[in-house]
Design an enzyme around this catalytic site. Sequence first.
Site, PDB file in Angstrom:
ATOM      1  N   LYS A  49       1.907  10.977   6.246  1.00  0.00           N
ATOM      2  CA  LYS A  49       0.523  10.726   5.820  1.00  0.00           C
ATOM      3  C   LYS A  49      -0.455  11.323   6.832  1.00  0.00           C
ATOM      4  O   LYS A  49      -1.448  11.944   6.468  1.00  0.00           O
ATOM      5  CB  LYS A  49       0.282   9.218   5.652  1.00  0.00           C
ATOM      6  CG  LYS A  49       0.959   8.614   4.422  1.00  0.00           C
ATOM      7  CD  LYS A  49       0.868   7.084   4.379  1.00  0.00           C
ATOM      8  CE  LYS A  49       1.623   6.530   3.177  1.00  0.00           C
ATOM      9  NZ  LYS A  49       1.668   5.048   3.133  1.00  0.00           N
ATOM     10  N   GLN A  93       0.766  -0.283   6.919  1.00  0.00           N
ATOM     11  CA  GLN A  93       2.009   0.134   6.247  1.00  0.00           C
ATOM     12  C   GLN A  93       2.882  -1.087   5.961  1.00  0.00           C
ATOM     13  O   GLN A  93       3.113  -1.923   6.837  1.00  0.00           O
ATOM     14  CB  GLN A  93       2.744   1.163   7.109  1.00  0.00           C
ATOM     15  CG  GLN A  93       3.955   1.790   6.442  1.00  0.00           C
ATOM     16  CD  GLN A  93       3.628   2.655   5.214  1.00  0.00           C
ATOM     17  OE1 GLN A  93       2.538   3.214   5.111  1.00  0.00           O
ATOM     18  NE2 GLN A  93       4.553   2.747   4.291  1.00  0.00           N
ATOM     19  N   ASP A 116      -5.755   1.673   0.170  1.00  0.00           N
ATOM     20  CA  ASP A 116      -4.511   1.353  -0.531  1.00  0.00           C
ATOM     21  C   ASP A 116      -4.789   0.644  -1.864  1.00  0.00           C
ATOM     22  O   ASP A 116      -3.910   0.582  -2.721  1.00  0.00           O
ATOM     23  CB  ASP A 116      -3.665   0.382   0.321  1.00  0.00           C
ATOM     24  CG  ASP A 116      -2.510   1.057   1.042  1.00  0.00           C
ATOM     25  OD1 ASP A 116      -2.007   2.075   0.546  1.00  0.00           O
ATOM     26  OD2 ASP A 116      -2.112   0.533   2.102  1.00  0.00           O
TER      27      ASP A 116
HETATM   28  N1  GUN Z   1       4.822   0.858   1.556  1.00  0.00           N
HETATM   29  C1  GUN Z   1       5.322   1.540   0.505  1.00  0.00           C
HETATM   30  N2  GUN Z   1       4.334   2.144  -0.170  1.00  0.00           N
HETATM   31  C2  GUN Z   1       3.182   1.841   0.454  1.00  0.00           C
HETATM   32  C3  GUN Z   1       1.817   2.193   0.219  1.00  0.00           C
HETATM   33  O1  GUN Z   1       1.443   2.897  -0.726  1.00  0.00           O
HETATM   34  N3  GUN Z   1       0.937   1.685   1.123  1.00  0.00           N
HETATM   35  C4  GUN Z   1       1.304   0.888   2.149  1.00  0.00           C
HETATM   36  N4  GUN Z   1       0.355   0.427   2.951  1.00  0.00           N
HETATM   37  N5  GUN Z   1       2.551   0.539   2.382  1.00  0.00           N
HETATM   38  C5  GUN Z   1       3.482   1.025   1.534  1.00  0.00           C
END
Ligand code: GUN
Length: 286
Positions: A49, A93, A116
């Site tokens: 990311k 995350q 998110d």
């Molecule tokens: N863990 C798996 N997918 C995601 C996501 O899209 N955002 C976050 N913050 N954690 C995740």
Amino acid sequence: MKLLDGISLAKKIRDDLKKRVALLKGRKPGIAFLLIGEHPASHTYVTMKKKRCEEVGIFSKVLPLPVSISEKELIQTIERLNQEETIDGILVQQPLPSHLSTAHVVESIDPNKDVDGFHPLNMGKLLLGEEGGFVPCTPLGILKLLEEAKIELQGKHVVIVGRSNIVGKPLAALLVQKKAHRNATVTLAHSYTKDLASLCRSGDILVAAMGKPLLIKKEMVKPHAVVIDVGINKMETQKGLQIVGDVDFAQVSEVASYITPVPGGVGPMTIAMLLSNTLASYQKIS
Ligand code: GUN
């Protein structure tokens, strides 16, 4: 069978974002990633990311935090980021270590920086069909993949397997919306669903998002259905350790009309939508 190519669509979206970011005067959009503990997959995702942010000109910082952090300390960190003017997006995350409440942590994020789309206010807006909130990145990425291939949703039966707060539930809310090119009939299946195979087989569009490697077999798929595979699983195969989806691609690609590969389907789209949400947040704030 046609592939729904997330790599090329995500690149097209990132190229467009890069041009839009380059035109901005003054500070660039910014995002903070909170990475708690040593979860190896989370480290990989956050690294990817961050790299994608740099490529499009979004400023990003990763805050690695010890697994022992208390909920109070984590929430204080988030509250500081809520106030930081250079930060438009805050991403914690998931999954979090079990001593931390995901609900408490997510609720401490300023909804206006919740790129998110997991905060209850943004989830609520999505469920109510209100504009102006952030839509979670994986559901939004799936919608864009379907739109790009001109796959009509109206009146179609979409079977989503997996009821997570990250994918299944928000995707159901998004696709059922009363709106042009949505208006799908959605069934949300899960681990307690009876006769999963025949339910899946009734789907014009089948979304596999339960994190179980190769669960979806050929007999579970309606001929000519569209199959979206959200799974990312590490599995020992004849070719060694490989990333496989929740769909048995080798079998299912024989019956599906469209299918997403793993890797290279939904994954890159999730990140592209995160960048898009971050630019949207910047434009709302500044
Ligand atoms: N863990 C798996 N997918 C995601 C996501 O899209 N955002 C976050 N913050 N954690 C995740």
